[in-house]
Write a protein that holds these residues in place. Structure first.
Motif, PDB file in Angstrom:
ATOM      1  N   MET A   1     -11.260  -6.683  20.927  1.00  0.00           N
ATOM      2  CA  MET A   1     -11.415  -7.350  19.826  1.00  0.00           C
ATOM      3  C   MET A   1     -10.673  -8.797  19.762  1.00  0.00           C
ATOM      4  O   MET A   1      -9.391  -8.480  20.004  1.00  0.00           O
ATOM      5  N   VAL A   2     -11.203  -9.921  19.411  1.00  0.00           N
ATOM      6  CA  VAL A   2     -10.304 -11.070  19.307  1.00  0.00           C
ATOM      7  C   VAL A   2      -9.779 -11.185  18.238  1.00  0.00           C
ATOM      8  O   VAL A   2     -10.328 -11.264  17.195  1.00  0.00           O
ATOM      9  N   PRO A   3      -8.317 -11.549  17.908  1.00  0.00           N
ATOM     10  CA  PRO A   3      -7.816 -11.932  16.500  1.00  0.00           C
ATOM     11  C   PRO A   3      -8.503 -13.035  15.964  1.00  0.00           C
ATOM     12  O   PRO A   3      -8.676 -14.073  16.707  1.00  0.00           O
ATOM     13  N   VAL A   4      -8.702 -13.064  14.657  1.00  0.00           N
ATOM     14  CA  VAL A   4      -9.106 -14.102  14.098  1.00  0.00           C
ATOM     15  C   VAL A   4      -8.053 -15.299  13.777  1.00  0.00           C
ATOM     16  O   VAL A   4      -7.128 -14.871  13.123  1.00  0.00           O
ATOM     17  N   LYS A   5      -8.278 -16.529  14.096  1.00  0.00           N
ATOM     18  CA  LYS A   5      -7.147 -17.506  13.767  1.00  0.00           C
ATOM     19  C   LYS A   5      -7.389 -17.831  12.345  1.00  0.00           C
ATOM     20  O   LYS A   5      -8.376 -18.020  11.802  1.00  0.00           O
ATOM     21  N   GLY A   6      -6.334 -18.479  11.736  1.00  0.00           N
ATOM     22  CA  GLY A   6      -6.288 -18.922  10.454  1.00  0.00           C
ATOM     23  C   GLY A   6      -4.965 -18.141   9.416  1.00  0.00           C
ATOM     24  O   GLY A   6      -4.143 -17.711  10.280  1.00  0.00           O
ATOM     25  N   THR A   7      -5.100 -18.161   8.471  1.00  0.00           N
ATOM     26  CA  THR A   7      -4.192 -17.869   7.598  1.00  0.00           C
ATOM     27  C   THR A   7      -4.233 -16.301   7.106  1.00  0.00           C
ATOM     28  O   THR A   7      -5.456 -16.013   6.830  1.00  0.00           O
ATOM     29  N   THR A   8      -3.244 -15.559   7.224  1.00  0.00           N
ATOM     30  CA  THR A   8      -3.536 -14.188   6.678  1.00  0.00           C
ATOM     31  C   THR A   8      -3.171 -13.994   5.100  1.00  0.00           C
ATOM     32  O   THR A   8      -2.104 -14.421   4.735  1.00  0.00           O
ATOM     33  N   TYR A   9      -3.952 -13.692   4.160  1.00  0.00           N
ATOM     34  CA  TYR A   9      -3.938 -13.666   2.756  1.00  0.00           C
ATOM     35  C   TYR A   9      -3.923 -11.883   2.723  1.00  0.00           C
ATOM     36  O   TYR A   9      -4.500 -11.157   3.062  1.00  0.00           O
ATOM     37  N   PHE A  10      -2.595 -11.484   1.885  1.00  0.00           N
ATOM     38  CA  PHE A  10      -2.263 -10.194   1.615  1.00  0.00           C
ATOM     39  C   PHE A  10      -2.210 -10.215  -0.004  1.00  0.00           C
ATOM     40  O   PHE A  10      -1.440 -10.808  -0.593  1.00  0.00           O
ATOM     41  N   ILE A  11      -3.251  -9.324  -0.442  1.00  0.00           N
ATOM     42  CA  ILE A  11      -3.266  -9.178  -1.903  1.00  0.00           C
ATOM     43  C   ILE A  11      -2.590  -7.886  -2.323  1.00  0.00           C
ATOM     44  O   ILE A  11      -2.935  -6.908  -1.710  1.00  0.00           O
ATOM     45  N   ILE A  12      -1.693  -7.957  -3.232  1.00  0.00           N
ATOM     46  CA  ILE A  12      -0.869  -6.799  -3.588  1.00  0.00           C
ATOM     47  C   ILE A  12      -0.802  -6.699  -5.312  1.00  0.00           C
ATOM     48  O   ILE A  12      -0.977  -7.609  -5.740  1.00  0.00           O
ATOM     49  N   LEU A  13      -0.342  -5.508  -5.587  1.00  0.00           N
ATOM     50  CA  LEU A  13       0.074  -5.151  -6.920  1.00  0.00           C
ATOM     51  C   LEU A  13       1.645  -4.878  -6.670  1.00  0.00           C
ATOM     52  O   LEU A  13       1.988  -4.279  -5.993  1.00  0.00           O
ATOM     53  N   SER A  14       2.201  -5.525  -7.615  1.00  0.00           N
ATOM     54  CA  SER A  14       3.966  -5.590  -7.394  1.00  0.00           C
ATOM     55  C   SER A  14       4.346  -4.831  -8.852  1.00  0.00           C
ATOM     56  O   SER A  14       4.323  -5.194  -9.740  1.00  0.00           O
ATOM     57  N   PRO A  15       5.005  -3.631  -8.423  1.00  0.00           N
ATOM     58  CA  PRO A  15       5.717  -2.830  -9.599  1.00  0.00           C
ATOM     59  C   PRO A  15       6.746  -3.652 -10.291  1.00  0.00           C
ATOM     60  O   PRO A  15       7.318  -4.632  -9.726  1.00  0.00           O
ATOM     61  N   ILE A  16       6.940  -3.181 -11.476  1.00  0.00           N
ATOM     62  CA  ILE A  16       8.113  -3.724 -12.210  1.00  0.00           C
ATOM     63  C   ILE A  16       9.367  -3.560 -11.499  1.00  0.00           C
ATOM     64  O   ILE A  16       9.350  -2.662 -10.702  1.00  0.00           O
ATOM     65  N   GLU A  17      10.408  -3.987 -12.030  1.00  0.00           N
ATOM     66  CA  GLU A  17      11.754  -4.159 -11.162  1.00  0.00           C
ATOM     67  C   GLU A  17      12.348  -2.741 -11.283  1.00  0.00           C
ATOM     68  O   GLU A  17      12.986  -2.278 -10.316  1.00  0.00           O
ATOM     69  N   ARG A  18      12.115  -1.955 -12.055  1.00  0.00           N
ATOM     70  CA  ARG A  18      12.694  -0.653 -12.185  1.00  0.00           C
ATOM     71  C   ARG A  18      12.245   0.332 -11.136  1.00  0.00           C
ATOM     72  O   ARG A  18      12.947   0.885 -10.301  1.00  0.00           O
ATOM     73  N   VAL A  19      11.024   0.176 -10.748  1.00  0.00           N
ATOM     74  CA  VAL A  19      10.184   0.937  -9.757  1.00  0.00           C
ATOM     75  C   VAL A  19      10.677   0.499  -8.414  1.00  0.00           C
ATOM     76  O   VAL A  19      10.943   0.967  -7.409  1.00  0.00           O
ATOM     77  N   LYS A  20      10.891  -0.984  -8.289  1.00  0.00           N
ATOM     78  CA  LYS A  20      11.333  -1.653  -6.990  1.00  0.00           C
ATOM     79  C   LYS A  20      12.636  -1.132  -6.696  1.00  0.00           C
ATOM     80  O   LYS A  20      13.033  -0.646  -5.686  1.00  0.00           O
ATOM     81  N   GLU A  21      13.403  -1.129  -7.805  1.00  0.00           N
ATOM     82  CA  GLU A  21      14.922  -0.606  -7.414  1.00  0.00           C
ATOM     83  C   GLU A  21      14.946   0.967  -7.195  1.00  0.00           C
ATOM     84  O   GLU A  21      15.736   1.317  -6.180  1.00  0.00           O
ATOM     85  N   VAL A  22      14.225   1.784  -7.954  1.00  0.00           N
ATOM     86  CA  VAL A  22      14.038   3.113  -7.303  1.00  0.00           C
ATOM     87  C   VAL A  22      13.589   3.278  -5.861  1.00  0.00           C
ATOM     88  O   VAL A  22      14.274   4.247  -5.224  1.00  0.00           O
ATOM     89  N   VAL A  23      12.668   2.625  -5.504  1.00  0.00           N
ATOM     90  CA  VAL A  23      11.942   2.685  -4.115  1.00  0.00           C
ATOM     91  C   VAL A  23      13.181   2.292  -3.288  1.00  0.00           C
ATOM     92  O   VAL A  23      13.284   2.930  -2.159  1.00  0.00           O
TER      93      VAL A  23
END
Length: 179
Positions: A1-23
């Motif tokens: 499989m040949v990799p597709v050239k271009g920009t990689t877009y990564f769509i996420i949900l970002s938890p609130i700061e409290r959860v980020k700190e716990v992780v």
């Protein structure tokens, strides 16, 4: 499989700061129990929705997502303690499971449709604490330290982007869900 050239877009949900700190703290605790890779220690808590490669066109991507989100309501994300994802016979990942995956799975499906992509499998939304831990190391982990439960509002999505040749993702934009 040949990799597709271009920009990689990564769509996420970002938890609130409290959860980020716990992780972040969970990663440190885990690192005291076993040796963790630098990428595991540095990764920021998130919930993955979709990653795809396309021509670099932030305006087009933004318009498509804005249209899709115009009627998608904000919702709460409920974290239900730790879970283990097995990767064959060699390794496992330690994650926080999500007790109400439905809205996240709906967002994923809408994004696939919006960008004309296909997927043969349903996603299992989660927040990764550490990925691809060798089974020998995983056996040394005291899992009781990672049974975190919480809930937080999900009011926006974050779109990250990485151009060909870039090492890290950068925030492209954030978009609010319908209130």
């Amino acid at each position: 499989m040949v990799p597709v050239k271009g920009t990689t877009y990564f769509i996420i949900l970002s938890p609130i700061e409290r959860v980020k700190e716990v992780v972040r703290a969970a990663k440190e605790t885990l690192s005291n129990q076993i040796s963790l890779s630098v990428s595991n220690l540095r990764s920021i808590a998130h919930i993955s929705l979709l990653k795809f490669t396309a021509p670099d066109d932030d305006e087009r991507v933004g318009k498509q997502i804005k249209t899709m989100l115009s009627s998608f309501p904000a919702f709460d994300i409920v974290l239900g303690g730790s879970a283990i994802f097995k990767h064959g016979e060699q390794s496992k990942s330690l994650v926080l499971k999500i007790d109400n995956p439905g809205p996240i799975q709906q967002l994923h499906m809408l994004l696939l449709t919006t960008f004309g992509l296909r997927s043969s499998k349903k996603i299992t939304p989660h927040v990764t604490i550490a990925r691809t831990i060798q089974n020998e190391d995983f056996a040394k982990i005291d899992l009781s330290a990672f049974n975190y439960r919480d809930a937080f509002p999900c009011q926006e999505i974050t779109v990250l982007k990485k151009a060909a040749g870039d090492r890290q993702y950068k925030i492209c934009f954030k978009m609010s869900l319908c209130k």
